[in-house]
Design a protein around this motif. Structure first.
Motif, PDB file in Angstrom:
ATOM      1  N   ALA B  59      28.732  25.393  14.193  1.00 44.66           N
ATOM      2  CA  ALA B  59      27.715  24.340  14.110  1.00 44.66           C
ATOM      3  C   ALA B  59      26.577  24.771  13.189  1.00 44.66           C
ATOM      4  O   ALA B  59      26.044  23.950  12.425  1.00 44.66           O
ATOM      5  CB  ALA B  59      27.176  24.018  15.500  1.00 44.66           C
ATOM      6  N   PHE B  60      26.216  26.052  13.241  1.00 40.06           N
ATOM      7  CA  PHE B  60      25.169  26.556  12.335  1.00 40.06           C
ATOM      8  C   PHE B  60      25.639  26.435  10.885  1.00 40.06           C
ATOM      9  O   PHE B  60      24.880  26.010  10.013  1.00 40.06           O
ATOM     10  CB  PHE B  60      24.827  28.015  12.661  1.00 40.06           C
ATOM     11  CG  PHE B  60      23.809  28.168  13.766  1.00 40.06           C
ATOM     12  CD1 PHE B  60      24.144  27.903  15.076  1.00 40.06           C
ATOM     13  CD2 PHE B  60      22.514  28.568  13.485  1.00 40.06           C
ATOM     14  CE1 PHE B  60      23.209  28.030  16.100  1.00 40.06           C
ATOM     15  CE2 PHE B  60      21.570  28.714  14.494  1.00 40.06           C
ATOM     16  CZ  PHE B  60      21.921  28.437  15.804  1.00 40.06           C
ATOM     17  N   ALA B  63      25.471  22.916   9.707  1.00 38.30           N
ATOM     18  CA  ALA B  63      24.107  22.453   9.463  1.00 38.30           C
ATOM     19  C   ALA B  63      23.484  23.190   8.278  1.00 38.30           C
ATOM     20  O   ALA B  63      22.287  23.076   8.041  1.00 38.30           O
ATOM     21  CB  ALA B  63      23.256  22.633  10.714  1.00 38.30           C
ATOM     22  N   ARG B  65      23.189  26.410   7.807  1.00 38.06           N
ATOM     23  CA  ARG B  65      22.593  27.714   8.094  1.00 38.06           C
ATOM     24  C   ARG B  65      23.646  28.771   7.863  1.00 38.06           C
ATOM     25  O   ARG B  65      24.298  29.221   8.810  1.00 38.06           O
ATOM     26  CB  ARG B  65      22.102  27.757   9.540  1.00 38.06           C
ATOM     27  CG  ARG B  65      21.210  26.627   9.916  1.00 38.06           C
ATOM     28  CD  ARG B  65      20.099  26.508   8.909  1.00 38.06           C
ATOM     29  NE  ARG B  65      19.244  25.389   9.246  1.00 38.06           N
ATOM     30  CZ  ARG B  65      17.936  25.530   9.436  1.00 38.06           C
ATOM     31  NH1 ARG B  65      17.371  26.698   9.278  1.00 38.06           N
ATOM     32  NH2 ARG B  65      17.212  24.475   9.713  1.00 38.06           N
ATOM     33  N   LEU B  84      18.289  32.604  16.786  1.00 38.33           N
ATOM     34  CA  LEU B  84      17.762  31.468  17.544  1.00 38.33           C
ATOM     35  C   LEU B  84      18.441  31.342  18.900  1.00 38.33           C
ATOM     36  O   LEU B  84      17.787  31.038  19.915  1.00 38.33           O
ATOM     37  CB  LEU B  84      17.949  30.179  16.723  1.00 38.33           C
ATOM     38  CG  LEU B  84      17.570  28.878  17.392  1.00 38.33           C
ATOM     39  CD1 LEU B  84      16.117  28.875  17.839  1.00 38.33           C
ATOM     40  CD2 LEU B  84      17.820  27.714  16.448  1.00 38.33           C
ATOM     41  N   LEU B  88      16.515  31.451  22.495  1.00 37.55           N
ATOM     42  CA  LEU B  88      16.567  30.368  23.481  1.00 37.55           C
ATOM     43  C   LEU B  88      17.058  30.868  24.835  1.00 37.55           C
ATOM     44  O   LEU B  88      16.491  30.529  25.880  1.00 37.55           O
ATOM     45  CB  LEU B  88      17.475  29.246  22.988  1.00 37.55           C
ATOM     46  CG  LEU B  88      16.852  28.310  21.953  1.00 37.55           C
ATOM     47  CD1 LEU B  88      17.877  27.307  21.459  1.00 37.55           C
ATOM     48  CD2 LEU B  88      15.650  27.578  22.541  1.00 37.55           C
ATOM     49  N   THR B 153       9.176  31.253  18.074  1.00 42.27           N
ATOM     50  CA  THR B 153      10.523  30.752  17.790  1.00 42.27           C
ATOM     51  C   THR B 153      10.437  29.520  16.890  1.00 42.27           C
ATOM     52  O   THR B 153      11.190  29.401  15.912  1.00 42.27           O
ATOM     53  CB  THR B 153      11.250  30.424  19.104  1.00 42.27           C
ATOM     54  OG1 THR B 153      11.193  31.570  19.957  1.00 42.27           O
ATOM     55  CG2 THR B 153      12.691  30.063  18.849  1.00 42.27           C
ATOM     56  N   ILE B 154       9.517  28.597  17.209  1.00 42.98           N
ATOM     57  CA  ILE B 154       9.330  27.427  16.330  1.00 42.98           C
ATOM     58  C   ILE B 154       9.010  27.887  14.914  1.00 42.98           C
ATOM     59  O   ILE B 154       9.608  27.421  13.940  1.00 42.98           O
ATOM     60  CB  ILE B 154       8.149  26.553  16.807  1.00 42.98           C
ATOM     61  CG1 ILE B 154       8.341  26.094  18.239  1.00 42.98           C
ATOM     62  CG2 ILE B 154       7.965  25.354  15.881  1.00 42.98           C
ATOM     63  CD1 ILE B 154       7.154  25.308  18.774  1.00 42.98           C
ATOM     64  N   ILE B 157      11.938  29.321  13.043  1.00 40.50           N
ATOM     65  CA  ILE B 157      12.834  28.282  12.527  1.00 40.50           C
ATOM     66  C   ILE B 157      12.230  27.672  11.262  1.00 40.50           C
ATOM     67  O   ILE B 157      12.915  27.471  10.264  1.00 40.50           O
ATOM     68  CB  ILE B 157      13.041  27.167  13.570  1.00 40.50           C
ATOM     69  CG1 ILE B 157      13.653  27.731  14.858  1.00 40.50           C
ATOM     70  CG2 ILE B 157      13.948  26.093  13.013  1.00 40.50           C
ATOM     71  CD1 ILE B 157      13.732  26.711  15.976  1.00 40.50           C
ATOM     72  N   ILE B 158      10.926  27.379  11.311  1.00 38.40           N
ATOM     73  CA  ILE B 158      10.280  26.788  10.136  1.00 38.40           C
ATOM     74  C   ILE B 158      10.395  27.728   8.946  1.00 38.40           C
ATOM     75  O   ILE B 158      10.722  27.315   7.829  1.00 38.40           O
ATOM     76  CB  ILE B 158       8.800  26.481  10.462  1.00 38.40           C
ATOM     77  CG1 ILE B 158       8.739  25.327  11.460  1.00 38.40           C
ATOM     78  CG2 ILE B 158       8.015  26.156   9.204  1.00 38.40           C
ATOM     79  CD1 ILE B 158       7.353  24.954  11.901  1.00 38.40           C
ATOM     80  N   THR B 161      13.744  27.567   7.563  1.00 38.17           N
ATOM     81  CA  THR B 161      14.113  26.263   7.020  1.00 38.17           C
ATOM     82  C   THR B 161      13.418  25.978   5.700  1.00 38.17           C
ATOM     83  O   THR B 161      14.026  25.500   4.745  1.00 38.17           O
ATOM     84  CB  THR B 161      13.729  25.147   8.028  1.00 38.17           C
ATOM     85  OG1 THR B 161      14.332  25.441   9.274  1.00 38.17           O
ATOM     86  CG2 THR B 161      14.198  23.795   7.536  1.00 38.17           C
ATOM     87  N   PHE B 162      12.126  26.258   5.670  1.00 38.12           N
ATOM     88  CA  PHE B 162      11.354  25.921   4.481  1.00 38.12           C
ATOM     89  C   PHE B 162      11.184  27.156   3.618  1.00 38.12           C
ATOM     90  O   PHE B 162      11.265  28.288   4.080  1.00 38.12           O
ATOM     91  CB  PHE B 162       9.984  25.363   4.873  1.00 38.12           C
ATOM     92  CG  PHE B 162      10.074  24.092   5.654  1.00 38.12           C
ATOM     93  CD1 PHE B 162      10.362  22.897   5.018  1.00 38.12           C
ATOM     94  CD2 PHE B 162       9.895  24.091   7.027  1.00 38.12           C
ATOM     95  CE1 PHE B 162      10.455  21.731   5.744  1.00 38.12           C
ATOM     96  CE2 PHE B 162       9.990  22.924   7.749  1.00 38.12           C
ATOM     97  CZ  PHE B 162      10.275  21.739   7.114  1.00 38.12           C
TER      98      PHE B 162
END
Lengths: 464, 464
Positions: B59-60, B63, B65, B84, B88, B153-154, B157-158, B161-162
């Motif tokens: 799935a990663f 998406a 990743r 990640l 979690l 963690t947020i 991810i950011i 991602t960015f």
């Protein structure tokens, strides 16, 4: 959207922020009037969200977070998942508010805030355990509320990133609610509920629901985020309904905090807590609404819907007014029940159920699910649909044999269009939001006027 | 990786989990021995991470990743950002542990946990404020620690991602540390530090650092995540060093919790707190390490590095042993200082500084930065590099004129390869981790043996 603030915007936001900073500084000096501090912080949160949504839109597009608006003549791509910015600014605001919320207690009891005269001996320095008068039970609630909201933000991002099945994603908020439930378990642990008068002869004044009560709270935190996520699909509706619900809760909080309410009231702290959580939420949401309102320049993403719903769930659970909360979710509850036949595939469900854009008129019309030989409708279900059609709860089309060949999709937005005819997108959003507000006001009226008939006391003005 | 567990794996994990669940149930019945509960939960966390990393890898990839391993002959794509999953599962474990940590107090004081005989009158039900004996100061720490770790963690991810510039991302952890600093401010507020003996005649026994102390804590929470993120680039090194550091902190905790330590010791609670946070961290990290170790089947992402570093920062700050913590980060501190000339562009810095894979030998060699006319080296810097070369802290190459044309990159991994010659990737990782462990043990020895010479007491066995 150029990714830049206009001059007017930049100066207005700057002026507003400076004013808010001034207020903030004053409240700090004057020993902290947390409500004013919260208002000022919410203003700054508005300005920050507003600016960052504008500035980071391009970065979201570059990272592939973009989508087309299907209800427009020109379907340009706009950034998706921008609710993440609001959520982050909100979390920041919540933490910045922390010292203001507890200012009085810090100055009284510690040597950290302002009162440096407190004598501290070495053992205390080593362990830091001498703050008995500190209202730590509020602090813990605050921390776990923050934890829940940060967690739902993570899960929202995951939901927006990965392709998750509907029946799995429905339970995503349950994970995020765990910090709040865990806190409730160890901190309050109260699972008794007050019994309505009529039932008291049979079960007593209080019933201990035990673990059922946790299931109930869990259900609340699953329902709130998902119900906002389902009432979606047109510009501004996700943020708009969240803003309305927040305002309604604030009105309810206000009833407990008015000078006319007896003080100290047992529920004062709960409603202050709610106020402090909701004011910055309003700030970041209004900034997002400005960009998401018709014609939308950004999409908010499931991240925002989950986040917003969880703010309400946390406030309702930790503030002990989850039943009142549900009264403010009546349109969402209706929409959820109304959607159920399609969600559970009793009636075939197309991939998208948002209203259909008629590019000739520029108006939205109810979208329909059509039934073909591959996607047939059971005859008995067809008969039920025809009854619903007669009750004006649907609009179906039948062929010459009288069999149903199509029905409007089962969402409150489509139903509204069935009732009120084609509408422009912003008009539809506006009407739904007005309805939400009026229904919510009625709910609050029922809560505070009629509850006395069922329970022996309203917890606002108790008659014992 | 087929995305499936092998039969052996599935049965082992299942058997282990069932055993852990049994332990968990026992500790709950027997009034909660939190350490055993934490161990059992960590076992379950290991099994969950292990399985979910395997199951969600595809799935990663889907998406987007994913990344190529540059140090392999066959550069196949593998999932990225899999830390990640560990983060979690860790957050979930932390919350699940909550009732076990506070079990004793629940049963004593509330009607929620087990003791249903407590008489509760209506006012208490409405407000839920009757738990005076509850150790709420620990609960608040727990909640804010959770909040900080969810926030990092947020942000991880950011970051994954960015495309964020290095000089911006360096400060990302500062945001996440705010919940912990905010808690520290309102809850402890202790900004005094004990002064070394030699300085006491001049400044007194204690110095109040005031806001400087918050800057210091902020620096710790910026440093720990970033330093792990910088010591990276070969299979297993990010998770490996985190596991080693966690074990070293656990050893330090153990020194305070041994039966031989006087009880109740003022630092007992802090070190129990550290233990409860680190055991599940070890669980989820070992599961990740198994998949990230040479030859890696997954990458961990900046998400993991930030998350791991922040776990240590939180434990160190809230446990009041941040100075000891830094003693366990000596290789990271060295690597950071050693990297500085390239990070701050005193010496030209290529995009990637990880060791170079020699596909002929299959070994890693130091990677080099070469200096061309476009990317020149200042002559004076060249002279310094030559001195460092003589000190065996670099390896430079010079042309006929004696000017430096290239240097090995400024990372501890490259330096190790300069010292010890080309190595296979796993061998290099193993040696660095062994070094980390030995240096950390030496740090602890210094902390507990030599500190008495500088301060009047070691807080483990104080001689007043």
């Amino acid at each position: 959207m150029a990714g830049q603030l206009s001059n007017t915007e930049a100066w207005s936001l700057l002026a507003g922020s400076v004013a808010c900073l001034g207020v903030l500084q004053n409240t700090w000096k004057s020993n902290g009037e947390p409500i004013f501090a919260s208002l000022a912080l919410s203003g700054i949160a508005f300005a920050m969200s507003y600016s960052f949504i504008r500035w980071t839109g391009d970065a979201f597009m570059k990272a592939g977070r973009k989508g087309k608006d299907m209800s427009k003549k020109q379907q340009i791509e706009i950034p998706e998942m921008m609710g993440l910015v609001s959520a982050l600014v909100y979390l920041l605001a919540l933490i910045t508010f922390l010292p203001f919320a507890f200012k009085i207690h810090i100055v009284e009891a510690t040597s950290g805030g302002g009162n440096k005269d407190v004598v501290v001996d070495v053992t205390q320095v080593e362990t830091g355990r001498f703050l008995h008068r500190f209202p730590l039970e509020k602090l813990a609630s605050y921390g776990f509320a923050y934890g829940t909201l940060a967690t739902i933000t993570i899960l929202g991002i995951i939901d927006d990133t990965f392709d998750i099945r509907w029946r799995h994603k429905f339970f995503i908020p349950a994970f995020a609610s765990l910090p709040t439930l865990g806190l409730y378990f160890v901190d309050f642990g109260v699972t008794h509920v007050v019994v309505p008068m009529a039932l008291r002869p049979y079960v007593g004044d209080l019933v201990d629901l035990g673990s059922l009560y946790y299931l109930y709270m869990s259900a609340i935190s699953i329902f709130c985020p998902n119900s906002i996520n389902i009432l979606a699909g047109i510009n501004g509706i996700e943020v708009g309904q969240s803003v309305i619900i927040a305002i309604l809760i604030l009105i309810n909080d206000g009833l407990y905090l008015l000078p006319s309410t007896p003080y100290p009231h047992p529920a004062t702290d709960s409603h202050l807590f709610s106020l402090y959580l909701l004011l910055p939420f309003l700030g970041v949401s209004l900034a997002l609404l400005k960009h998401n309102w018709y014609p939308a320049k950004v999409f908010v993403g499931d991240t925002y819907c989950y986040f917003a719903g969880m703010v309400f769930a946390v406030v309702g659970i930790l503030g002990h007014f989850s039943k009142t909360l549900l009264l403010l979710f009546i349109p969402q509850i209706f929409n959820f029940i109304y959607s159920a036949p399609q969600l559970f595939h009793i009636v075939p469900c197309p991939r998208h159920r948002l209203p259909r854009f008629n590019s000739r008129t520029g108006l939205l019309e109810p979208s329909v699910a059509t039934f073909t030989d591959e996607k047939p409708l059971k005859p008995v279900v067809g008969e039920v649909l025809k009854v619903l059609h007669k009750l004006r709860l649907l609009r179906v089309e039948t062929n010459e044999q009288g069999a149903v060949v199509s029905t409007t999709n089962f969402t409150i937005l489509n139903l509204w269009l069935v009732w009120r005819g084609p509408k422009r997108e912003d008009r539809l959003a506006m009407e739904i939001l007005a309805m939400q507000f009026l229904v919510g006001l009625a709910g609050l009226w029922v809560r505070h006027r009629l509850a006395l008939l069922v329970f022996s006391q309203d917890n606002r003005s108790s008659i014992v």
